[in-house]
Design a protein around this motif. Sequence first.
Motif, PDB file in Angstrom:
ATOM      1  N   GLY A 174     -20.840 -45.372  17.302  1.00  0.00           N
ATOM      2  CA  GLY A 174     -19.810 -45.996  16.741  1.00  0.00           C
ATOM      3  C   GLY A 174     -18.590 -46.280  17.634  1.00  0.00           C
ATOM      4  N   GLU A 175     -17.775 -46.541  17.002  1.00  0.00           N
ATOM      5  CA  GLU A 175     -16.344 -46.622  17.725  1.00  0.00           C
ATOM      6  C   GLU A 175     -15.764 -45.464  18.605  1.00  0.00           C
ATOM      7  OE1 GLU A 175     -13.239 -48.218  15.204  1.00  0.00           O
ATOM      8  OE2 GLU A 175     -13.352 -46.489  13.872  1.00  0.00           O
ATOM      9  N   ASN A 176     -15.028 -45.847  19.677  1.00  0.00           N
ATOM     10  CA  ASN A 176     -14.274 -44.783  20.539  1.00  0.00           C
ATOM     11  C   ASN A 176     -12.948 -44.552  19.966  1.00  0.00           C
ATOM     12  OD1 ASN A 176     -14.402 -42.852  22.522  1.00  0.00           O
ATOM     13  ND2 ASN A 176     -13.812 -44.112  24.149  1.00  0.00           N
ATOM     14  N   ARG A 177     -12.636 -43.886  19.433  1.00  0.00           N
ATOM     15  CA  ARG A 177     -11.645 -43.079  18.776  1.00  0.00           C
ATOM     16  C   ARG A 177     -11.043 -41.885  19.350  1.00  0.00           C
ATOM     17  NH1 ARG A 177      -9.983 -45.409  14.279  1.00  0.00           N
ATOM     18  NH2 ARG A 177      -8.736 -43.719  13.506  1.00  0.00           N
ATOM     19  N   PRO A 215      -6.397 -33.579  22.936  1.00  0.00           N
ATOM     20  CA  PRO A 215      -7.060 -34.626  22.478  1.00  0.00           C
ATOM     21  C   PRO A 215      -7.938 -35.541  23.523  1.00  0.00           C
ATOM     22  CG  PRO A 215      -4.514 -34.664  22.086  1.00  0.00           C
ATOM     23  CD  PRO A 215      -4.875 -33.533  23.156  1.00  0.00           C
ATOM     24  N   ALA A 216      -8.998 -35.670  22.648  1.00  0.00           N
ATOM     25  CA  ALA A 216     -10.358 -36.459  23.789  1.00  0.00           C
ATOM     26  C   ALA A 216     -10.590 -37.803  22.909  1.00  0.00           C
ATOM     27  CB  ALA A 216     -11.285 -35.568  24.052  1.00  0.00           C
ATOM     28  N   PRO A 217     -11.090 -38.856  23.811  1.00  0.00           N
ATOM     29  CA  PRO A 217     -11.952 -39.846  23.315  1.00  0.00           C
ATOM     30  C   PRO A 217     -13.182 -39.196  22.639  1.00  0.00           C
ATOM     31  CG  PRO A 217     -11.001 -40.216  25.345  1.00  0.00           C
ATOM     32  CD  PRO A 217     -10.951 -38.769  25.259  1.00  0.00           C
ATOM     33  N   VAL A 238     -17.546 -44.274  29.483  1.00  0.00           N
ATOM     34  CA  VAL A 238     -16.815 -43.579  28.620  1.00  0.00           C
ATOM     35  C   VAL A 238     -15.280 -44.006  28.939  1.00  0.00           C
ATOM     36  CG1 VAL A 238     -16.113 -41.313  27.841  1.00  0.00           C
ATOM     37  CG2 VAL A 238     -18.365 -41.638  28.259  1.00  0.00           C
ATOM     38  N   VAL A 239     -14.979 -45.293  28.343  1.00  0.00           N
ATOM     39  CA  VAL A 239     -13.736 -45.552  28.316  1.00  0.00           C
ATOM     40  C   VAL A 239     -12.667 -44.811  27.699  1.00  0.00           C
ATOM     41  CG1 VAL A 239     -14.263 -47.981  29.118  1.00  0.00           C
ATOM     42  CG2 VAL A 239     -13.800 -47.414  26.749  1.00  0.00           C
ATOM     43  N   ALA A 240     -11.197 -44.938  27.940  1.00  0.00           N
ATOM     44  CA  ALA A 240     -10.226 -44.285  27.210  1.00  0.00           C
ATOM     45  C   ALA A 240     -10.189 -44.981  25.695  1.00  0.00           C
ATOM     46  CB  ALA A 240      -8.771 -44.386  27.749  1.00  0.00           C
ATOM     47  N   ALA A 241     -10.123 -44.074  24.770  1.00  0.00           N
ATOM     48  CA  ALA A 241      -9.942 -44.570  23.267  1.00  0.00           C
ATOM     49  C   ALA A 241      -8.935 -45.466  23.134  1.00  0.00           C
ATOM     50  CB  ALA A 241     -10.009 -43.318  22.404  1.00  0.00           C
ATOM     51  N   ASP A 242      -8.680 -46.276  22.563  1.00  0.00           N
ATOM     52  CA  ASP A 242      -7.432 -47.304  22.190  1.00  0.00           C
ATOM     53  C   ASP A 242      -7.055 -47.138  20.660  1.00  0.00           C
ATOM     54  OD1 ASP A 242      -9.329 -48.696  21.014  1.00  0.00           O
ATOM     55  OD2 ASP A 242      -8.881 -50.517  22.162  1.00  0.00           O
ATOM     56  N   GLN A 243      -7.880 -46.298  19.932  1.00  0.00           N
ATOM     57  CA  GLN A 243      -7.432 -46.177  18.580  1.00  0.00           C
ATOM     58  C   GLN A 243      -7.256 -44.627  18.181  1.00  0.00           C
ATOM     59  OE1 GLN A 243      -9.484 -48.862  15.720  1.00  0.00           O
ATOM     60  NE2 GLN A 243     -10.800 -49.514  17.469  1.00  0.00           N
ATOM     61  N   GLY A 244      -6.722 -44.188  16.978  1.00  0.00           N
ATOM     62  CA  GLY A 244      -6.529 -43.164  16.696  1.00  0.00           C
ATOM     63  C   GLY A 244      -5.357 -42.233  16.843  1.00  0.00           C
ATOM     64  N   LYS A 245      -5.288 -40.957  16.165  1.00  0.00           N
ATOM     65  CA  LYS A 245      -4.152 -40.230  16.289  1.00  0.00           C
ATOM     66  C   LYS A 245      -4.349 -39.161  17.727  1.00  0.00           C
ATOM     67  CE  LYS A 245      -4.905 -38.820  12.344  1.00  0.00           C
ATOM     68  NZ  LYS A 245      -4.673 -38.408  10.827  1.00  0.00           N
ATOM     69  N   ARG A 246      -3.482 -38.660  18.541  1.00  0.00           N
ATOM     70  CA  ARG A 246      -3.599 -37.838  19.550  1.00  0.00           C
ATOM     71  C   ARG A 246      -2.431 -36.735  19.086  1.00  0.00           C
ATOM     72  NH1 ARG A 246      -2.964 -42.620  21.510  1.00  0.00           N
ATOM     73  NH2 ARG A 246      -0.883 -42.391  22.360  1.00  0.00           N
ATOM     74  N   ILE A 247      -2.889 -35.498  18.594  1.00  0.00           N
ATOM     75  CA  ILE A 247      -2.189 -34.488  17.716  1.00  0.00           C
ATOM     76  C   ILE A 247      -1.889 -33.310  18.777  1.00  0.00           C
ATOM     77  CG2 ILE A 247      -2.293 -33.017  16.027  1.00  0.00           C
ATOM     78  CD1 ILE A 247      -3.959 -35.164  14.488  1.00  0.00           C
ATOM     79  N   ARG A 248      -0.733 -33.141  18.895  1.00  0.00           N
ATOM     80  CA  ARG A 248      -0.370 -31.903  19.835  1.00  0.00           C
ATOM     81  C   ARG A 248       0.601 -30.788  19.071  1.00  0.00           C
ATOM     82  NH1 ARG A 248      -2.209 -32.347  24.850  1.00  0.00           N
ATOM     83  NH2 ARG A 248      -2.480 -34.407  25.368  1.00  0.00           N
TER      84      ARG A 248
END
Length: 282
Positions: A174-177, A215-217, A238-248
């Motif tokens: 599926g998509e890479n988030r 946080p990881a793709p 394995v390219v960097a994800a360009d969608q989604g939340k990065r949570i810290r």
Amino acid sequence: MMTYSILVAGCGDIGAPVAQAWQQDGQQVFAMRRGGIEFPEGVTGITGDLRHHDVQVWPEVDLIYLILTPSGRSVEAYQQAYLEGAQALIRAYQGRKRLPFVIFVSSTSVYRDETQEIDEFTVAEPDSETAKVLLATEQLLHAHLPSLALRCTGIYGPGRYRLIEQVHAGNPWGENRWSNRTHRDDVVSALMLLGQQALSGATLPPMCIATDEEPAPLWQVRKYIAEQIGAPVLQHDVVAADQGKRIRGQLLASLGWQPTYSSYREGYRQLTAEYLAAKVRN
């Protein structure tokens, strides 16, 4: 040593080790579960749907963990588990002279599902109906009892093999988030730390975030799992994800919490080994 009374309302995968740890610490521990009579040794067990317990069934305690599990993914299931569960707890305790401190296990799904960086200073604006129920439950508890919501990212750990099974089966990636996760054992340690702080009288925020430090793709996580279990790597780049939340999370760290599993690699290294061993046994 000061002795406290603690209730774990939801004595399952997360609640049972919390109850056991407090009992081993010499505290008086009560625990509730919807079905079954198996409780950690030394813990006073209460079986039945907590929504329907008479008020007198709820023990006098100093601290409550509310760790609820819906019966499904529907809005109705969430309302029954979370909102109705919180309402039952409030009915049981709001009129008592001694109000317990409540720690509610919530989710970072209360943050809008869009590409952004998130921490405890991000405003919660849920865009799914189930996440709206979680936020409403947090707000209901805050309005009636001293409480804190622990917002967890995706919880994984012993017996939680869904992502590993998907990779093992060769399902499309599926998509890479961006993905965010917390190991079950680290959720337990966070709950213990927050409980200790609450019982000591420390001033706690209304909510904090439990998540690992990386946080990881999602493709990167799937690739690591595939390599660990010898499954096909479906996406080689394995390219960097360009969608989604990065949570810290920042507030737990300020209290001294450090996750044992600081990234998906530490957690899935152990979990994939357990998965493969279970496959051999079966």
